[in-house]
Design an enzyme around this catalytic site. Structure first.
Site, PDB file in Angstrom:
ATOM      1  N   ASP A 133       0.826  -1.207   0.000  1.00  0.00           N
ATOM      2  CA  ASP A 133       0.000   0.000   0.000  1.00  0.00           C
ATOM      3  C   ASP A 133       0.862   1.259   0.000  1.00  0.00           C
ATOM      4  OD1 ASP A 133       0.899  -0.184   2.609  1.00  0.00           O
ATOM      5  OD2 ASP A 133      -1.079  -0.184   3.538  1.00  0.00           O
ATOM      6  N   GLU A 141      -1.432  -5.581   8.605  1.00  0.00           N
ATOM      7  CA  GLU A 141      -0.695  -5.036   9.736  1.00  0.00           C
ATOM      8  C   GLU A 141      -1.403  -5.369  11.044  1.00  0.00           C
ATOM      9  OE1 GLU A 141       0.042  -0.866   9.238  1.00  0.00           O
ATOM     10  OE2 GLU A 141       0.959  -1.108   7.259  1.00  0.00           O
ATOM     11  N   GLU A 160       9.160  -4.403  10.764  1.00  0.00           N
ATOM     12  CA  GLU A 160       9.609  -3.120  10.205  1.00  0.00           C
ATOM     13  C   GLU A 160      10.007  -2.129  11.296  1.00  0.00           C
ATOM     14  OE1 GLU A 160       8.110   0.583   7.329  1.00  0.00           O
ATOM     15  OE2 GLU A 160       6.860  -1.216   7.554  1.00  0.00           O
TER      16      GLU A 160
END
Length: 289
Positions: free
Chosen positions: A67, A138, A205
């Site tokens: 995204d 996520e 991340e």
């Protein structure tokens, strides 16, 4: 034999052609990690177009239709405004342009958080319309039930913990995560919860390196790092960042090329030739026989 699509440079049309090899599978990705060890790290890059997928595919194990396209393709301020329609269009293009890599498509913000049923509806639509192999979402512990719901219904899920860009408004920015003991513990719990729920791999991340190492060491599934550690089971970068399409270089990015400079110079030369009437020449025009 599986098929891919070759761009006909004379017409710019995509034509189905036999693929030179069978596409990698989710079990093949999982098999890279045996007894907690990955001998050869997995290679993953983002891709958003058919042509870029063609160029990346021979070198990658996975292509992520992230995204992040909201920012690098559409010029949006964050990933939050990205829609399912956008992900479907770009996901289908990347699948058409590849034959080897596992293609993973992000579930955009607002399309999966409300309930497992909402997530299934979105994920099944993306799989149907793109032909991708898996989706990525996520969130950690709070999304574990949703990951389990999808995995039990045949939808492979890649997790994403640590710095989660869709939560930028709640996080207050894109700074590294795990600086406090509470954050450290939460990232570890999140990664474990996603794994136990059935994720086939997880992106970690923007976390402090000791956390990335710890998550990788205790996980039985591949951990894909971005701004994490060389000791992760694989790495992913945004293709536009590593190719130097933007002036800013995030700390976790190594710039392998400066394509923005190359493009700018080429266009500058073209503009000069147009204005001086030195382009087109006889080589680029049609003359009577």
């Amino acid at each position: 034999m599986s098929t891919t699509f070759t761009l006909d440079t004379s017409t710019s049309r995509a034509n189905p052609t036999p693929a030179p090899m069978k596409r990698l599978t989710i079990p093949a990705i999982q098999s890279h990690k045996q007894k907690g060890v990955t001998a050869q790290p997995l290679v993953m890059l983002t891709a958003y177009t058919a042509r870029m997928a063609q160029l990346l595919d021979p070198h990658c194990d996975m292509l992520l239709v992230g995204d992040s396209l909201g920012q690098v393709i559409y010029g949006l301020p964050s990933t939050v405004p990205v829609t399912v329609d956008m992900m479907c269009a770009h996901g289908a293009a990347v699948v058409r342009g590849s034959y080897h890599s596992v293609v993973v498509v992000d579930l955009p913000f607002g399309s999966y958080e409300a309930s497992p049923e909402q997530a299934f509806a979105t994920a099944s639509r993306i799989l149907k319309e793109t032909g991708c192999a898996a989706v990525k979402m996520e969130g950690g512990e709070v999304m574990a039930d949703t990951v389990r719901f999808l995995a039990q219904r045949g939808i492979p899920v890649m997790g994403h913990v640590g710095l989660t860009p869709q939560a930028v408004n709640a996080l207050g920015g894109y700074g590294a995560r795990g600086k406090s003991q509470a954050e450290h513990d939460k990232i570890m719990r999140d990664a474990k919860a996603i794994e136990e729920a059935g994720a086939f791999a997880t992106v970690v991340e923007g976390v402090l390196e000791p956390i990335a190492k710890a998550v990788t060491a205790v996980s039985d599934i591949p951990i894909i790092g971005i701004g994490a550690s060389v000791d992760c089971d694989g790495q992913v970068l945004v293709i536009d960042d590593m190719l130097g399409m933007f002036e800013r270089v995030p700390r976790f990015v190594k710039r392998y090329e400066s394509l923005a400079e190359i493009v700018s110079k080429a266009v500058e030369t073209y503009a000069g030739e147009v204005r001086s009437r030195s382009f087109p020449t006889g080589d680029q025009t049609y003359q009577p026989k």
